[in-house]
Design a protein around this motif. Sequence first.
Motif, mmCIF file in Angstrom:
data_model
loop_
_atom_site.group_PDB
_atom_site.id
_atom_site.type_symbol
_atom_site.label_atom_id
_atom_site.label_comp_id
_atom_site.label_asym_id
_atom_site.label_seq_id
_atom_site.Cartn_x
_atom_site.Cartn_y
_atom_site.Cartn_z
ATOM 1 N N LEU A 168 51.054 -70.507 -5.596
ATOM 2 C CA LEU A 168 52.125 -69.561 -4.650
ATOM 3 C C LEU A 168 52.454 -70.000 -3.360
ATOM 4 C CD1 LEU A 168 50.146 -66.356 -5.204
ATOM 5 C CD2 LEU A 168 52.239 -67.030 -6.422
ATOM 6 N N ALA A 169 51.298 -71.080 -3.031
ATOM 7 C CA ALA A 169 51.213 -71.836 -1.836
ATOM 8 C C ALA A 169 50.519 -73.025 -1.522
ATOM 9 C CB ALA A 169 50.678 -70.787 -0.908
ATOM 10 N N GLY A 170 51.215 -73.860 -0.391
ATOM 11 C CA GLY A 170 50.034 -75.365 -0.999
ATOM 12 C C GLY A 170 50.986 -76.419 -1.746
ATOM 13 N N THR A 171 50.481 -77.503 -1.761
ATOM 14 C CA THR A 171 51.070 -78.528 -2.722
ATOM 15 C C THR A 171 49.915 -79.305 -3.240
ATOM 16 O OG1 THR A 171 51.288 -80.204 -0.390
ATOM 17 C CG2 THR A 171 53.543 -78.837 -1.110
ATOM 18 N N PRO A 172 49.283 -78.861 -3.846
ATOM 19 C CA PRO A 172 48.343 -79.620 -4.459
ATOM 20 C C PRO A 172 48.737 -80.465 -5.616
ATOM 21 C CG PRO A 172 48.436 -77.572 -5.898
ATOM 22 C CD PRO A 172 49.202 -77.193 -5.113
ATOM 23 N N LEU A 173 47.649 -81.474 -5.774
ATOM 24 C CA LEU A 173 47.986 -82.722 -6.721
ATOM 25 C C LEU A 173 47.194 -81.630 -8.333
ATOM 26 C CD1 LEU A 173 49.205 -85.509 -7.262
ATOM 27 C CD2 LEU A 173 46.208 -86.410 -7.028
ATOM 28 N N ILE A 174 47.650 -81.863 -8.999
ATOM 29 C CA ILE A 174 47.899 -81.714 -10.142
ATOM 30 C C ILE A 174 47.415 -82.071 -11.090
ATOM 31 C CG2 ILE A 174 48.430 -79.705 -11.994
ATOM 32 C CD1 ILE A 174 47.953 -78.067 -9.940
ATOM 33 N N ASP B 229 45.875 -74.547 2.342
ATOM 34 C CA ASP B 229 45.071 -74.798 1.204
ATOM 35 C C ASP B 229 45.975 -74.385 0.357
ATOM 36 O OD1 ASP B 229 42.771 -73.978 2.840
ATOM 37 O OD2 ASP B 229 42.870 -71.477 2.459
ATOM 38 N N VAL B 230 45.516 -73.927 -0.786
ATOM 39 C CA VAL B 230 46.731 -74.239 -2.434
ATOM 40 C C VAL B 230 46.132 -72.844 -3.010
ATOM 41 C CG1 VAL B 230 46.965 -74.764 -4.782
ATOM 42 C CG2 VAL B 230 46.663 -76.112 -2.988
#
Length: 140
Positions: free
Chosen positions: A83-89, A121-122
Amino acid sequence: MTRPEAGVATDLSRLVHNVHREGFKELDKVGLKGQPDQGLVCNLISRDLSGSDDLNVSWGRILSGQHHLCHHHPDASEFYVVLAGTPLIHLGDKEYRASPGDGIYIPRGTTHGITNDTESDVDMIVGVSKPADWQFVPDE
């Protein structure tokens, strides 16, 4: 308008839940070297909360600098919707820089985790193919 199935009561207090009313809890798992799992979760649909017999849906939040341990579920598949943020998955032996709007499917048994190496924040919707009691096996 659809009719409820015979014998199924429509109890909105069990069927409708809001992240702002339920609130977040810290993740409580531990890694192979004793390191804490990091992040926050708010269950929205589950066996205990909603009476679900087939899935679990939560709102997940990974704060800046946090890492949700790499792990796998031998008995359940999972998905993330960012929904928000750009995490490393982390998915198996690959890494993917996610962005808002991404839907990520994690097949049963696949090692996965999340690193928030950004300043924001993610927020994600997280779903699991079991209503409760799935196995969390740390891989790090």
